[in-house]
Scaffold this active site. Structure first.
Site, mmCIF file in Angstrom:
data_model
loop_
_atom_site.group_PDB
_atom_site.id
_atom_site.type_symbol
_atom_site.label_atom_id
_atom_site.label_comp_id
_atom_site.label_asym_id
_atom_site.label_seq_id
_atom_site.Cartn_x
_atom_site.Cartn_y
_atom_site.Cartn_z
ATOM 1 N N SER A 296 45.552 31.466 36.567
ATOM 2 C CA SER A 296 44.904 31.306 38.008
ATOM 3 C C SER A 296 43.453 31.396 37.648
ATOM 4 O O SER A 296 42.990 31.730 36.661
ATOM 5 C CB SER A 296 45.282 32.508 38.831
ATOM 6 O OG SER A 296 44.637 33.693 38.318
ATOM 7 N N THR A 297 42.508 30.856 38.489
ATOM 8 C CA THR A 297 41.263 30.802 38.454
ATOM 9 C C THR A 297 40.732 32.159 38.454
ATOM 10 O O THR A 297 39.870 32.459 37.677
ATOM 11 C CB THR A 297 40.647 29.947 39.581
ATOM 12 O OG1 THR A 297 41.096 28.384 39.282
ATOM 13 C CG2 THR A 297 39.027 29.842 39.411
ATOM 14 N N ALA A 298 41.312 32.950 39.476
ATOM 15 C CA ALA A 298 40.858 34.318 39.590
ATOM 16 C C ALA A 298 41.048 35.200 38.353
ATOM 17 O O ALA A 298 39.955 35.842 37.697
ATOM 18 C CB ALA A 298 41.649 35.148 40.666
ATOM 19 N N THR A 299 42.132 34.793 37.608
ATOM 20 C CA THR A 299 42.287 35.728 36.595
ATOM 21 C C THR A 299 41.600 35.037 35.420
ATOM 22 O O THR A 299 40.874 35.772 34.358
ATOM 23 C CB THR A 299 43.633 35.813 36.147
ATOM 24 O OG1 THR A 299 44.443 36.161 36.995
ATOM 25 C CG2 THR A 299 43.924 36.337 34.710
ATOM 26 N N GLU B 52 42.357 26.698 31.100
ATOM 27 C CA GLU B 52 43.100 25.745 32.037
ATOM 28 C C GLU B 52 43.494 26.519 33.171
ATOM 29 O O GLU B 52 44.482 27.279 33.108
ATOM 30 C CB GLU B 52 43.990 25.008 31.402
ATOM 31 C CG GLU B 52 44.590 23.735 32.010
ATOM 32 C CD GLU B 52 45.721 23.967 32.725
ATOM 33 O OE1 GLU B 52 45.299 24.156 34.046
ATOM 34 O OE2 GLU B 52 46.836 23.979 32.567
#
Length: 472
Positions: free
Chosen positions: A222-225, A243
């Site tokens: 995920s983008t948050a992680t 990615e």
């Protein structure tokens, strides 16, 4: 039940605590994986560090042959790995499920092994010779997700070791078993310490990405992680390949044939039950074709079998975990509350299952969270449009930029629209197809860097320029 161990320096790394892994189809136990401590992470990184000098000193051809041996070993255990994968991830054995994923891992390994690591001559004249060499980085940390656990681990590991690095791989705690078994098999053919595994809690990811002895992190998730990985890597200025999330838009132009494109649209959105970063997540259809495309998708989706991955008739399985199931369910409910129309499927009230029905939603709400957020599950919102400029703007009006697609009978129109989309890959009359010889990555918040092909291979190296005197 499956029971595997972490491998450090070619040896089993025993742990007193274990992670319980759930079969998402049955909600029974799939197996156990080690729950390693931060001190054990240091041991694993030390093993990879110790192996680096010998591995990096091998010739390019020798490392190439070792990678080919890995492919052969995985091929010999193709069905075994697929069965472990179906048990812990839920995807079917057949269709585009576990046998497909392991087959892809083998093919990706062979192709990446075949690539060359070049020495480029930048100048060779009376003023001297200048060569550009590619040098391995050191220890590469790999953090992988639960949706394609084996294939993505291969995407991380093989380019890294092919170029002379050693690897510490941390799989998702939801699906660690198939990756642990794969790394056991790799260690049967690779020198000790070249590929190592570590499983445990979320704290291991932050410690791995912040560790001073790790020179690069490859992360898919995920983008948050991904932002957290980037922050924890910043103190040591690590190389990064990230990615991250996608919210891929597809645009159906007025001249497309609804019946002809329906299968491609469906599988572009629902491959792996929609649990794919580069899946089609929002579909924009010209108003002249809107109802026909909706009808064609409903007709095709109604023929697809959802069920246990070991049922040979199943084409799609469950959502892999409760957290993701609940997110998908909440987004569908919010969309309906905002005025959307359910064409097929819908929300689920049963809290004792992870099977979510194939769901198609007709929406024209500009604030629909199902359109603006990545659902990462078996749901597709379908949005009508009338103006091409407006729909291109809508497709680009998102923080993500992984992939996109254009559906039309006019190649010239397709090229024109494709060039306006803000994403790393654009497909024409298909969606989500990736190849080992083609660079893959995103723009905006969908990531940094690329994987696959020569560009992805060389992302695991540093450049060293050597200046030589002119030849006599």
């Amino acid at each position: 039940m499956y029971f595997f161990n972490n491998i450090a320096g070619g040896q089993v790394l025993s742990t007193s605590e274990r992670l319980l892994v759930t079969n998402p189809s049955t909600l029974d136990m799939a197996g156990e994986a080690p729950k390693a401590s931060l001190e054990q992470l240091d041991q694993v990184i030390a093993a990879a560090t110790a192996a680096f000098p010998g591995w990096s000193a091998l010739s390019d051809g020798e490392r190439q042959q070792y990678c080919m041996k890995v492919a052969d070993k995985l091929e010999a255990h193709h069905e075994e790995l697929a069965r472990i994968l179906t048990t812990e991830q839920g995807k079917p054995m057949g269709a585009m499920g576990s046998m497909f994923e392991i087959g892809g891992a083998i093919a990706w390994t062979r192709y990446t092994a075949s690539l060359e690591v070049p020495v480029d001559v930048l100048q060779d004249d009376a003023n001297g010779r200048v060569e550009m060499h590619r040098k391995p980085l050191g220890v590469v940390g790999s953090i992988t997700p639960w949706n394609w656990p084996v294939l993505i681990a291969i995407w991380h590991i093989i380019p890294a070791i092919r170029t002379g690095n050693t690897v510490v791989c941390k799989p998702s705690p939801y699906t660690p078993l198939s990756t642990l078994r794969m790394i056991e098999l790799m260690n049967e053919v690779l020198p000790a310490g070249v590929v190592n595994s570590i499983t445990g809690g979320d704290e291991l990811g932050g410690a791995l990405s912040g560790h001073a002895a790790v020179q690069k992190i490859v992360f898919t998730g995920s983008t948050a992680t991904g932002k957290k990985v980037m922050r924890s890597s910043s103190e040591t200025l690590k190389r990064l390949t990230l990615e991250l999330g996608g919210n891929d838009a597809g645009i159906v132009l007025p001249d497309a044939d609804p019946a002809a494109i329906a299968p491609g649209l469906f599988w572009g959105a629902f491959n792996n039950n929609g649990q794919t970063c580069a899946a089609l997540k929002r579909l924009y259809v010209h108003e002249s074709q809107y109802e026909a495309v909706c009808d064609a998708l409903v007709a095709f989706a109604s023929t697809v079998v959802v069920g246990d991955g070991f049922n040979e008739k199943s084409e799609l399985g469950p959502v892999q975990n409760r957290m993701q199931f609940d997110k998908v369910n909440q987004l569908v409910r919010a969309s309906i509350e905002g005025g959307s129309r359910v064409l097929l499927g819908g929300p689920v009230d049963d809290s004792n299952t992870l099977f979510f029905p194939i769901t198609l939603i007709a929406t024209n709400n500009p604030d629909d969270p199902l359109v603006h957020e990545e659902q990462f599950g078996p749901v597709l919102p379908i949005i009508p449009y009338s103006d091409l400029d407006a729909v291109v703007a809508a497709a680009n009006n998102n923080d993500n930029g992984l992939g996109g697609s254009v559906w039309t009978n006019n190649l010239e129109s397709a090229r024109a629209v494709a060039g306006r989309l803000e994403c790393g890959s654009v497909w024409i009359n298909k969606h989500g197809a990736i190849q080992p010889n083609v660079p893959f990555g995103g723009v905006k918040c969908s990531g940094i860097g690329v994987e696959f092909g020569q560009e992805g291979l060389l992302a695991n190296t540093n450049i060293q320029v050597v200046f030589l005197p002119a030849s006599a």
